[in-house]
Motif scaffolding. Structure first.
Motif, PDB file in Angstrom:
ATOM      1  N   THR A 105      50.439  27.751  35.019  1.00 28.25           N
ATOM      2  CA  THR A 105      50.566  26.729  35.383  1.00 28.25           C
ATOM      3  C   THR A 105      49.270  25.854  34.999  1.00 28.25           C
ATOM      4  O   THR A 105      49.157  24.924  34.661  1.00 28.25           O
ATOM      5  CB  THR A 105      50.744  26.281  36.786  1.00 28.25           C
ATOM      6  OG1 THR A 105      49.799  27.061  37.653  1.00 28.25           O
ATOM      7  CG2 THR A 105      52.139  26.627  37.229  1.00 28.25           C
ATOM      8  N   ALA A 106      48.114  26.470  34.940  1.00 25.69           N
ATOM      9  CA  ALA A 106      46.910  26.014  34.454  1.00 25.69           C
ATOM     10  C   ALA A 106      46.413  26.382  33.040  1.00 25.69           C
ATOM     11  O   ALA A 106      45.318  26.184  32.895  1.00 25.69           O
ATOM     12  CB  ALA A 106      45.735  26.686  35.491  1.00 25.69           C
ATOM     13  N   GLY A 107      47.250  27.231  32.364  1.00 25.27           N
ATOM     14  CA  GLY A 107      46.930  27.926  31.017  1.00 25.27           C
ATOM     15  C   GLY A 107      46.651  26.780  30.082  1.00 25.27           C
ATOM     16  O   GLY A 107      45.967  27.179  29.012  1.00 25.27           O
ATOM     17  N   ARG A 108      47.183  25.500  30.294  1.00 25.02           N
ATOM     18  CA  ARG A 108      46.804  24.673  29.085  1.00 25.02           C
ATOM     19  C   ARG A 108      45.705  23.603  29.612  1.00 25.02           C
ATOM     20  O   ARG A 108      45.689  22.559  28.721  1.00 25.02           O
ATOM     21  CB  ARG A 108      48.171  23.926  28.937  1.00 25.02           C
ATOM     22  CG  ARG A 108      49.256  24.519  28.306  1.00 25.02           C
ATOM     23  CD  ARG A 108      50.086  23.943  27.604  1.00 25.02           C
ATOM     24  NE  ARG A 108      51.165  24.920  26.775  1.00 25.02           N
ATOM     25  CZ  ARG A 108      52.484  25.251  27.354  1.00 25.02           C
ATOM     26  NH1 ARG A 108      52.734  24.542  28.172  1.00 25.02           N
ATOM     27  NH2 ARG A 108      53.126  25.851  26.607  1.00 25.02           N
ATOM     28  N   HIS A 109      44.868  23.843  30.577  1.00 27.63           N
ATOM     29  CA  HIS A 109      44.043  23.166  30.794  1.00 27.63           C
ATOM     30  C   HIS A 109      42.959  22.930  29.631  1.00 27.63           C
ATOM     31  O   HIS A 109      42.506  21.918  29.591  1.00 27.63           O
ATOM     32  CB  HIS A 109      43.218  23.581  32.221  1.00 27.63           C
ATOM     33  CG  HIS A 109      42.236  22.668  32.852  1.00 27.63           C
ATOM     34  ND1 HIS A 109      43.056  21.452  33.619  1.00 27.63           N
ATOM     35  CD2 HIS A 109      41.050  22.437  33.034  1.00 27.63           C
ATOM     36  CE1 HIS A 109      42.057  20.936  34.179  1.00 27.63           C
ATOM     37  NE2 HIS A 109      40.926  21.325  33.811  1.00 27.63           N
ATOM     38  N   VAL A 110      42.698  23.823  29.003  1.00 28.57           N
ATOM     39  CA  VAL A 110      41.936  23.797  27.695  1.00 28.57           C
ATOM     40  C   VAL A 110      42.737  24.425  26.676  1.00 28.57           C
ATOM     41  O   VAL A 110      43.454  25.362  26.946  1.00 28.57           O
ATOM     42  CB  VAL A 110      40.663  24.403  27.584  1.00 28.57           C
ATOM     43  CG1 VAL A 110      39.702  23.940  28.887  1.00 28.57           C
ATOM     44  CG2 VAL A 110      40.701  25.938  28.115  1.00 28.57           C
ATOM     45  N   GLY A 111      42.526  24.074  25.394  1.00 24.00           N
ATOM     46  CA  GLY A 111      43.460  24.317  24.270  1.00 24.00           C
ATOM     47  C   GLY A 111      42.459  25.313  23.456  1.00 24.00           C
ATOM     48  O   GLY A 111      43.135  25.937  22.687  1.00 24.00           O
ATOM     49  N   HIS A 112      41.143  25.434  23.641  1.00 31.07           N
ATOM     50  CA  HIS A 112      40.318  26.420  22.911  1.00 31.07           C
ATOM     51  C   HIS A 112      39.422  27.123  23.926  1.00 31.07           C
ATOM     52  O   HIS A 112      39.335  26.887  25.232  1.00 31.07           O
ATOM     53  CB  HIS A 112      39.466  25.544  22.081  1.00 31.07           C
ATOM     54  CG  HIS A 112      40.285  24.383  21.264  1.00 31.07           C
ATOM     55  ND1 HIS A 112      40.485  23.090  21.735  1.00 31.07           N
ATOM     56  CD2 HIS A 112      40.800  24.415  20.161  1.00 31.07           C
ATOM     57  CE1 HIS A 112      41.287  22.519  20.936  1.00 31.07           C
ATOM     58  NE2 HIS A 112      41.380  23.331  20.036  1.00 31.07           N
ATOM     59  N   THR A 113      38.851  28.145  23.239  1.00 29.42           N
ATOM     60  CA  THR A 113      37.693  28.887  24.119  1.00 29.42           C
ATOM     61  C   THR A 113      36.635  28.044  24.219  1.00 29.42           C
ATOM     62  O   THR A 113      36.087  27.520  23.204  1.00 29.42           O
ATOM     63  CB  THR A 113      37.441  30.282  23.313  1.00 29.42           C
ATOM     64  OG1 THR A 113      38.606  30.804  23.226  1.00 29.42           O
ATOM     65  CG2 THR A 113      36.246  30.841  24.279  1.00 29.42           C
ATOM     66  N   VAL A 114      36.186  27.711  25.132  1.00 31.80           N
ATOM     67  CA  VAL A 114      34.923  26.568  25.592  1.00 31.80           C
ATOM     68  C   VAL A 114      33.931  27.315  26.046  1.00 31.80           C
ATOM     69  O   VAL A 114      33.816  27.999  27.280  1.00 31.80           O
ATOM     70  CB  VAL A 114      35.489  25.453  26.551  1.00 31.80           C
ATOM     71  CG1 VAL A 114      34.018  24.467  26.776  1.00 31.80           C
ATOM     72  CG2 VAL A 114      36.463  24.760  26.060  1.00 31.80           C
ATOM     73  N   LEU A 163      34.689  26.453  21.202  1.00 30.19           N
ATOM     74  CA  LEU A 163      33.664  25.178  21.111  1.00 30.19           C
ATOM     75  C   LEU A 163      32.459  25.659  21.952  1.00 30.19           C
ATOM     76  O   LEU A 163      32.794  26.414  23.080  1.00 30.19           O
ATOM     77  CB  LEU A 163      34.333  23.978  21.889  1.00 30.19           C
ATOM     78  CG  LEU A 163      35.549  23.230  21.005  1.00 30.19           C
ATOM     79  CD1 LEU A 163      36.115  22.517  22.290  1.00 30.19           C
ATOM     80  CD2 LEU A 163      35.000  22.370  19.846  1.00 30.19           C
ATOM     81  N   VAL A 164      31.512  25.435  21.265  1.00 31.33           N
ATOM     82  CA  VAL A 164      30.219  25.840  22.334  1.00 31.33           C
ATOM     83  C   VAL A 164      29.637  24.258  22.413  1.00 31.33           C
ATOM     84  O   VAL A 164      29.099  23.415  21.765  1.00 31.33           O
ATOM     85  CB  VAL A 164      29.123  26.363  21.426  1.00 31.33           C
ATOM     86  CG1 VAL A 164      27.830  26.769  22.557  1.00 31.33           C
ATOM     87  CG2 VAL A 164      29.660  27.852  21.030  1.00 31.33           C
ATOM     88  N   LEU A 172      29.730  22.721  19.005  1.00 29.94           N
ATOM     89  CA  LEU A 172      29.923  23.498  17.836  1.00 29.94           C
ATOM     90  C   LEU A 172      31.444  23.909  17.752  1.00 29.94           C
ATOM     91  O   LEU A 172      31.823  24.783  18.560  1.00 29.94           O
ATOM     92  CB  LEU A 172      29.063  24.734  17.782  1.00 29.94           C
ATOM     93  CG  LEU A 172      29.160  25.867  16.596  1.00 29.94           C
ATOM     94  CD1 LEU A 172      28.831  24.799  15.288  1.00 29.94           C
ATOM     95  CD2 LEU A 172      28.169  26.851  16.718  1.00 29.94           C
ATOM     96  N   TRP A 173      32.012  23.544  16.658  1.00 33.30           N
ATOM     97  CA  TRP A 173      33.486  23.883  16.562  1.00 33.30           C
ATOM     98  C   TRP A 173      33.695  25.021  15.456  1.00 33.30           C
ATOM     99  O   TRP A 173      33.215  24.999  14.483  1.00 33.30           O
ATOM    100  CB  TRP A 173      34.228  22.647  16.099  1.00 33.30           C
ATOM    101  CG  TRP A 173      35.618  22.719  15.493  1.00 33.30           C
ATOM    102  CD1 TRP A 173      36.062  22.381  14.251  1.00 33.30           C
ATOM    103  CD2 TRP A 173      36.586  23.348  16.124  1.00 33.30           C
ATOM    104  NE1 TRP A 173      37.504  22.667  14.219  1.00 33.30           N
ATOM    105  CE2 TRP A 173      37.663  23.456  15.324  1.00 33.30           C
ATOM    106  CE3 TRP A 173      36.967  23.987  17.136  1.00 33.30           C
ATOM    107  CZ2 TRP A 173      39.175  23.782  15.464  1.00 33.30           C
ATOM    108  CZ3 TRP A 173      38.266  24.522  17.653  1.00 33.30           C
ATOM    109  CH2 TRP A 173      39.294  24.472  16.812  1.00 33.30           C
ATOM    110  N   ALA A 174      34.159  26.020  15.993  1.00 34.35           N
ATOM    111  CA  ALA A 174      34.394  27.254  15.139  1.00 34.35           C
ATOM    112  C   ALA A 174      35.892  27.611  14.928  1.00 34.35           C
ATOM    113  O   ALA A 174      36.516  28.438  15.862  1.00 34.35           O
ATOM    114  CB  ALA A 174      33.585  28.611  15.879  1.00 34.35           C
TER     115      ALA A 174
END
Lengths: 486, 421
Positions: free
Chosen positions: A233-242, A90-91, A140-142
Motif C-alpha cells: 500500500t506504500a509501494g508507490r510512495h516513491v517511483g525511483h530509488t532515492v 536520484l541522489v 543527480l538523475w541516473a
C-alpha cells in the motif's frame, strides 16, 4: 576421490554467478554452501538495487564491475526470468552548498562510463518524484539504475548453472583448505573435496577461507545495514530509488520501491564484530526513522510490515578482492563483495571465469542452456493471464498466501524446481508467500502442509523456517503424544 | 461468463453467515456466500474454547458449536456457497472476481454486496521489536491453529506479548497442553482483552500479566532462545535498567487486530482511519451504493454475538436494497466521537430512515471508572448514564430511539462523549 575442476565456496549471488559463467565451459563444477539453501547471507538482505555506477572510485574494481554488471543485468534477468524494473535513481541534496557534491558524483559517473547522468532541479524534479522532502533542492538523475529481485536472481543463476551441469551441496560448511599436489583439498564436517581451482565466495567469512591458504591475511568486517519494509500500500510512495547525498553528517539512507511492490527504507551502516549479527536494534531502527524523512516526506511508517538486517562484507581497502591469491595457485578470491556487489555479480562471474580460463584453459560448451523459466506470478497478472494459468494447472486457482496472492501451484513449483525450497523461508524467497502484510500468520500452517505433502522425506513436524535448528514445531499436543505424526 | 446474484456475501465466517441468513429470511431468493477456506465458520473453527453465544443462545458454546448453529440455518436452503474460493477483486459497480481450483476464474455480478472478510492479526514488524528473526515467533492466532487444528505444539516455554483476547486464550491453551507460559507483557497500562479472559485464562493459572511492559529484544538466531522484557514509561518508551531476560523458545504476539479491507479498497469504499473499517451509515451501507459491511471487517468486535447481530442488520438492509424497499438516504447526520470515545459505528444516521431503535456501538480509548456515557443531539443531552468501568478491550453500545431524533428537526450533529458527571 574424484578431482573437481572448480569448487566454489558459497552459493550467494557471487558464487552462483561464478557457477553459471563457468558452466558455459567444459568443466566439472561443485558449489558448497553451509546453509540449507542458496541466498542465505548478504544476498538476501540488501537494498536490491542495480546501481548506475557513479559511486565507486574511478579506476577501482568496484567501478568497473558495477558499470559492466549494470549493462549485463537487464538481458540476464530477461534470460533467467528474474524481476527487474528499470526505474532509475536520484541522489538528492537539501542545500545549494551541496550542489558541487552532486556535480562531483556526476563527473565520477562519467569517468566510470555511466550514461545519461544529469542534475535535475525545480519543477522537473518534483514532477519526477512528487514526494521528495520540501527541503530537497536538486538531484543527480541516473536513468540506468534499476531494482531487481535478489532472491530470484540468486536462485535463477544457481538453477541455471545446475541445468548446465554444476552440482550443489548444501549444509556443507568448509572447515579447511590445504594444498594437495597441484590441487586443493577442501574439508567439511562430511566428505572431503579435491579441486583444481577453488573460488572463495564465502561472503562475510571469505577472510577465514582466504586465511587458510595465505599468509597475507585478509580481514572482513561485517557492516550491518538495517531496513524497514513497508506494505505494498506504500509501494508507490516513491517511483525511483532515492539516495541521500553523503555529507559530513553521514551516508544517509535510501527509500525505494522493490520489485515486489513494497517500499524499502534503509540501510544503517554499523561495523560490528559478530558475523551472524543480523539482528535489528532499537537505535538502528530509530536512526532510519530520523534520516529517511530528510529526503522523502510523509513516509507512511504505519504501514511497516517487517524490519531486517543484512551484513555487508566490508574490507578496509573498500574494493572487491577478486583474483588468484599470491602463493596459492588455483585459489581465487571472490571476496569483499559489498555494495555494489549485487549489481556487479554478472560481471564478477565473467571476471572469475576469465581467471579460471587462464589457469585451466577449458573449452567452451556448445550446448549451454542460457535461459530458464521462473515461477509465474499471479499477483500482478491480468485476469486473462491468471485464468490461462488456472487452465494449465487448476492449482493456480487456490490462493495460499492471501496477502501476496500466491497460489498452491506456485508453492509446489518452488518445491519441485531444481534447487527447490525445503523451508518456509525458501518458499518465501521464491514465491513471495509470507512476505505480505500478515507476515505469514495465515499461510504458515498451509505451507507446512504442502511441504509435508510434496516432500517424501519431510514431515509436518520437521518443517523449518530456514534449515536445521529452526524447526517450527516442538511436538504434538498432549493428548496426541505418541500418536501418529500425520 | 458472468453469473448474477442479488446479494453476494464475501466471507463465510460468523458475519457472512448471519448476513446471508438474515437476507434470506427477509425474502431475498438469490444469495451467494464466497468463502476462501474449505469450510464455513471462519476463525471460529479454531476457537475451541467456550464462552460463545451467551447473548444469542443463552448458552456457553465453543466456537465450532456456535458456527455450526449458523451453518445449519444457512444450509436450510436459499443460499448458494462457493468454498475454497478467493475473491480477488470487487468493483464499485459490484462485479466480483473470484478464483478457485475447482472452477477457475469466475465473475459474479451482484446487485448488493455484504463485506464480511473479518480481520487479521498485527505482525511483529508493525511493532518494530528489535532482535533476530528466528523460528518460534507466532501470532497468537497462528499458534491457535497449529495447536487446535493441526495438533502440533509450536513451543514449550512461552512468553506472550500483548493481552488481546486471542493471546489470553492461548496462554491458557498452551498451559493445558503442557507448555509453561512465563508471562503476558502488555505495553499499555491496561489489557486489550476482556476482563473475564484475564481472570479465566491468566489469574486461574497463576500467569502474571505485566502491564506497561514490552519486549525490547528477541534472542536466538535459528529458534527463539530468550526475550528481553522491559517496563515502559507513560509514552510507551522502555525504561533503561528495567530489562529482564526470559529464556523461552516461543514468543506469541497478540498485539491487535486489523480489519481486512483490501477488497473494500478495490471497490472504492471509504475507510475510517480509527476503525480501519468502512465508514457506514445507519443501515451499515458503505459510501459505495449497495455495498454493506458487518463484523470484524467493519470494526473489531469483542464478542461474536455482536458480530451476528450487526451482520443480520446488514443482511436485512441489503435485501431491502435489492427489493427496492430501502428508502433513499435523506439527511445524513454525522455521529461524532469525542472526549474518550474513540469511534462509533455507524458514523452517520438518517433520522427519517433509521429503525425505531438503533444500536450504536463504540469503544473508549482508555480505562475509565465511574464515567458517564453521554449522547448529545446538537446541544441537547438525551442520554447520560454512568458506567462503573469501561475499558478499550470491551465494546460499548447505546440504543438510540427514532422518536427522540425526530423530535429534533434540523438536527446537525450527534455527539458521543464521556463525562465526569
Amino acid at each position: 576421490m574424484e578431482t573437481i575442476d572448480v569448487l566454489i565456496i558459497g552459493a550467494g549471488v557471487a558464487g552462483a554467478a561464478c557457477a553459471r559463467e563457468l558452466s558455459k565451459r567444459k568443466l566439472s563444477i561443485c558449489v558448497l554452501e553451509r546453509e540449507e539453501d542458496v541466498c542465505c547471507g548478504t544476498t538476501k538482505a540488501n537494498s536490491a538495487i542495480v546501481h548506475a555506477g557513479f559511486d565507486a572510485a574511478t579506476g577501482s574494481l568496484m567501478a568497473k564491475l558495477n558499470v559492466r554488471g549494470n549493462e549485463l543485468m537487464g538481458p540476464l534477468c530477461e534470460d533467467l526470468g528474474v524481476d527487474l524494473k528499470n526505474i532509475g535513481s536520484l541522489v538528492v541534496c537539501t542545500s545549494e552548498e551541496d550542489i558541487p557534491g552532486l556535480q562531483a558524483l556526476l563527473d565520477r559517473g562519467v569517468a566510470n562510463g555511466v550514461k545519461d547522468l544529469r542534475i535535475v532541479r525545480g519543477e522537473e524534479l518534483r514532477e519526477l518524484e512528487p514526494n521528495l522532502a520540501d527541503e530537497v533542492v536538486a538531484a543527480l538523475w541516473a536513468p540506468t539504475a534499476s531494482i531487481v529481485n535478489p532472491f530470484q536472481l540468486n536462485w535463477a543463476l544457481a538453477e541455471n548453472a545446475l541445468a548446465n551441469g554444476a552440482e550443489f551441496d548444501f549444509n556443507t560448511e568448509v572447515t579447511g583448505v590445504v594444498r594437495d599436489g597441484d590441487c586443493w583439498l577442501v574439508s567439511t564436517p562430511g566428505e572431503e573435496y579435491r579441486a583444481r581451482c577453488v573460488i572463495n565466495a564465502a561472503g562475510v567469512y571469505a577472510d577465514s577461507i582466504h586465511n587458510m591458504v595465505s599468509d597475507d591475511k585478509m580481514e572482513i568486517t561485517p557492516r550491518r545495514g538495517q531496513y524497514f519494509v513497508l506494505d505494498t500500500t506504500a509501494g508507490r510512495h516513491v517511483g525511483h530509488t532515492v539516495f541521500q547525498l553523503p555529507t559530513k553528517l553521514g551516508k544517509g539512507v535510501l527509500v525505494t520501491p522493490t520489485t515486489a511492490g513494497n517500499l524499502l527504507v534503509g540501510p544503517t551502516a554499523e561495523d560490528i564484530d559478530e558475523k551472524e549479527g543480523t539482528d535489528t536494534t532499537a537505535a538502528g531502527l530509530q536512526e532510519l526513522l530520523a534520516k529517511a524523512p530528510l529526503s522523502v516526506k510523509n513516509i507512511p511508517f504505519r504501514e511497516t510490515i517487517t524490519s531486517f538486517s543484512g551484513l555487508r562484507a566490508h574490507r578496509a581497502e573498500h574494493d572487491f578482492a577478486i583474483g588468484e591469491v599470491e602463493g596459492a595457485p588455483g585459489f581465487i578470491d571472490c571476496a569483499a563483495i559489498e555494495s555494489p556487489g549485487l549489481t556487479s555479480a554478472p560481471a564478477i562471474g565473467e571476471m572469475v571465469a576469465e581467471i579460471v580460463d587462464g589457469i585451466l584453459h577449458p573449452e567452451m560448451r556448445d550446448d549451454f542452456i542460457a535461459t530458464r523459466e521462473g515461477i509465474p506470478n499471479v499477483e500482478w497478472a491480468t485476469d486473462e493471464q491468471w485464468a490461462a494459468l488456472i487452465e494449465k494447472d487448476p492449482a493456480y486457482g487456490r490462493v495460499i498466501c492471501r496477502c501476496r496472492k500466491v497460489t498452491e501451484a506456485q508453492i509446489v513449483s518452488a518445491i519441485h524446481h531444481p534447487l527447490g525450497a525445503r523451508s518456509l523461508d525458501g518458499i518465501k524467497r521464491r514465491t513471495e508467500a509470507c512476505m505480505g502484510r500478515c507476515q505469514a500468520g495465515f499461510c504458515t500452517p498451509k505451507i507446512m502442509e504442502i511441504l509435508d505433502r510434496e516432500l517424501s522425506d519431510l514431515a509436518f513436524s520437521d518443517v523449518t523456517k530456514a534449515g536445521p535448528g529452526s524447526e517450527l514445531i516442538v511436538g504434538r499436543d498432549k493428548e496426541l503424544e505418541g500418536g501418529d505424526v500425520a | 461468463m458472468t453469473v448474477n446474484y442479488d446479494i453476494v456475501v464475501i466471507g463465510g465466517g460468523p458475519a457472512g453467515l448471519a448476513a446471508a441468513i438474515a437476507a434470506r429470511d427477509a425474502g431475498c431468493a438469490s444469495i451467494l456466500v464466497i468463502e476462501r477456506d474449505r469450510e464455513l465458520g471462519g476463525i471460529l473453527n479454531q476457537c475451541i474454547h467456550n464462552g460463545f453465544g451467551l447473548i444469542t443462545f443463552d448458552e456457553e458454546l465453543t466456537g465450532p458449536e456456535y458456527a455450526a448453529r449458523f451453518e445449519k440455518l444457512a444450509l436450510e436452503g436459499g443460499i448458494d456457497f462457493m468454498l475454497d474460493t478467493m475473491v480477488i477483486d470487487v468493483s464499485s459497480d459490484k462485479l466480483v472476481t473470484a478464483v478457485s481450483q475447482a472452477e477457475g476464474m469466475q465473475f459474479i455480478q451482484a446487485k448488493a454486496i455484504v463485506l464480511a472478510m473479518g480481520c487479521r492479526e498485527r505482525p511483529r514488524g508493525a511493532l518494530n521489536i528489535p532482535g533476530y528473526r528466528p523460528a518460534g515467533i507466532y501470532s497468537a492466532g497462528t499458534a491457535q491453529r497449529l495447536v487446535n487444528i493441526e495438533g502440533f505444539m509450536p513451543g514449550r516455554e512461552v512468553v506472550i506479548l500483548g493481552s488481546g483476547d486471542i493471546g489470553l486464550i492461548m496462554a491458557r491453551r498452551m498451559t493445558f497442553e503442557g507448555a509453561h507460559v512465563a508471562c503476558v507483557a502488555e505495553l499499555m497500562p491496561y489489557s486489550g482483552g476482556l476482563k473475564r479472559n484475564i481472570v479465566q485464562c491468566l489469574d486461574d493459572f497463576g500467569i502474571p500479566l505485566l502491564l506497561s511492559h514490552t519486549v525490547v529484544r528477541i534472542e536466538g538466531q535459528k529458534r527463539v532462545e530468550a526475550v528481553v522484557i522491559a517496563e515502559v514509561d507513560g509514552h510507551g518508551k522502555p525504561i533503561p535498567g528495567t530489562e529482564v531476560t526470559y529464556p523461552c523458545d516461543t514468543l506469541l504476539l497478540s498485539v491487535g487486530l486489523i480489519p481486512e479491507n483490501e477488497l473494500s479498497l478495490t471497490a472504492g469504499v471509504e475507510l475510517s482511519p480509527v476503525t480501519r473499517g468502512p465508514v457506514v451509515n445507519e443501515v451499515l451501507e458503505t459510501k459505495v451504493d449497495g455495498i454493506f459491511a458487518a463484523g470484524n471487517v467493519l470494526h473489531v468486535h469483542d464478542l461474536v454475538d455482536y458480530v451476528s447481530q450487526e451482520a443480520a442488520v446488514a443482511g436485512r438492509n441489503a435485501a431491502a436494497y435489492v427489493a427496492g424497499s430501502l428508502e433513499e438516504n435523506g439527511v445524513s447526520v454525522p455521529v461524532t466521537a469525542t472526549d474518550g470515545v474513540r469511534y462509533t459505528v455507524p458514523q452517520s444516521i438518517d433520522p427519517e430512515r433509521m429503525p425505531d431503535e438503533l444500536t450504536v456501538r463504540f469503544r473508549v480509548g482508555n480505562v475509565y471508572e465511574n464515567r458517564y456515557v453521554s449522547v448529545y443531539l446538537d446541544g441537547d443531552r438525551i442520554y447520560h448514564r454512568k458506567r462503573m468501568i469501561m475499558a478499550p478491550g470491551e465494546m460499548e453500545q447505546v440504543v438510540l430511539k427514532k422518536a427522540e431524533l425526530l423530535a429534533h428537526p434540523g438536527l446537525a450533529s450527534i455527539t458521543f462523549k464521556l463525562e465526569e458527571a
